[in-house]
Design an enzyme around this catalytic site. Structure first.
Site, short mmCIF file in Angstrom:
data_model
loop_
_atom_site.label_atom_id
_atom_site.label_comp_id
_atom_site.label_asym_id
_atom_site.label_seq_id
_atom_site.Cartn_x
_atom_site.Cartn_y
_atom_site.Cartn_z
N CYS A 45 0.83 -1.21 0.00
CA CYS A 45 0.00 0.00 0.00
C CYS A 45 0.87 1.26 0.00
O CYS A 45 0.50 2.27 -0.60
CB CYS A 45 -0.95 -0.01 1.20
SG CYS A 45 -2.13 -1.37 1.14
N ASP A 139 -22.71 11.40 -11.61
CA ASP A 139 -24.07 11.08 -11.12
C ASP A 139 -24.04 10.29 -9.81
O ASP A 139 -25.08 9.84 -9.35
CB ASP A 139 -24.85 10.30 -12.19
CG ASP A 139 -24.12 9.00 -12.61
OD1 ASP A 139 -23.02 8.72 -12.07
OD2 ASP A 139 -24.65 8.27 -13.46
C1 BEZ Z 1 0.48 -4.48 2.04
O1 BEZ Z 1 0.10 -3.38 1.63
O2 BEZ Z 1 1.64 -4.84 1.88
C2 BEZ Z 1 -0.47 -5.38 2.75
C3 BEZ Z 1 -1.81 -5.19 2.58
C4 BEZ Z 1 -2.68 -6.04 3.25
C5 BEZ Z 1 -2.21 -7.04 4.06
C6 BEZ Z 1 -0.85 -7.19 4.21
C7 BEZ Z 1 0.02 -6.36 3.56
#
Ligand code: BEZ
Length: 219
Positions: A45, A139
């Site tokens: 992430c 919308d």
């Molecule tokens: C990650 O972003 O690396 C991650 C996301 C969800 C669970 C474990 C790791």
């Protein structure tokens, strides 16, 4: 059934890194992308949030507002943003929603309704279903839902490609073929009769009567 194309994107009020927002008001008349994360300080992430910051001008060009969400309080997002800048070269330049009581994740059917408790006691894997991308039209209807596994970083260039297709097909009676990119030929929509197509497009290439190929209309 999970939220899907054509559903109204649930409205909510939440704290973000840019203050409290009411989602529909924040969207205004714009297109929107809401992309979600299981917890702060997760590696995949981190790369995704940095990449989105680097391509935000591409969303701006298309009139699309972007907003992230992670199951942590918004104050934690501020600390994570520093790590994102340090490691990815770009800090989030869009709001990141804090969702410590799971309200938004539940409204978007990414977590079951009975999830409760301290979000910081939950592991990223507990929230692994909170890795969606929603594209929302002016919308307020959902136009695209992507659900990613936790071990695969998202391809946000594909999200831009879909937005290009959605914005084109909102204005012209065409559809876009596999692997289509901006400027490639398009397909006359099935809802258009040959007589109507003649009026609008003149002529077309037709390898089969149901495949009618024309150059991409200009905006
Ligand atoms: C990650 O972003 O690396 C991650 C996301 C969800 C669970 C474990 C790791």
């Amino acid at each position: 059934m999970a939220l899907t194309i054509g559903d109204t994107a649930p409205d909510f009020t939440a704290q973000t890194t840019e203050g409290e927002i009411s989602f529909h008001d924040w969207l205004g008349d714009s297109w929107g992308v809401l992309f979600s994360h299981p917890r702060d300080f997760t590696p995949v992430c981190t790369t995704e949030l940095g990449y989105m910051a680097s391509i935000k001008p591409e969303f701006d060009k298309r009139g699309v507002k972007i907003i992230g969400l992670s199951i942590d309080p918004a104050e934690n997002h501020e600390k994570w943003a520093k790590d994102i800048e340090e490691t990815q070269g770009t800090a989030p330049n869009y709001p990141l929603i804090g969702d410590p009581d799971f309200t938004v994740a539940k409204a978007y059917e990414m977590l079951p309704a009975d999830v409760s408790g301290d979000p910081t006691e939950r592991t990223p894997a507990d929230n692994q279903t909170v890795r969606n991308v929603f594209v929302i039209g002016p919308d307020k209807k959902i136009k695209l839902v992507l659900v990613y596994p936790m071990t695969t970083g998202r391809n946000f260039d594909e999200v831009l490609r879909v937005i290009d297709s959605l914005q084109l097909t909102a204005n012209h009676k065409v559809a876009t073929p596999a692997q289509w990119q901006q400027g490639d030929d398009v397909i006359i929509a099935g809802s258009v009769s040959d007589d109507q197509a003649k009026e609008t497009f003149g002529e077309w290439e037709s390898p089969k009567p149901y495949i009618r190929i024309v150059p991409q209309p200009s905006k």
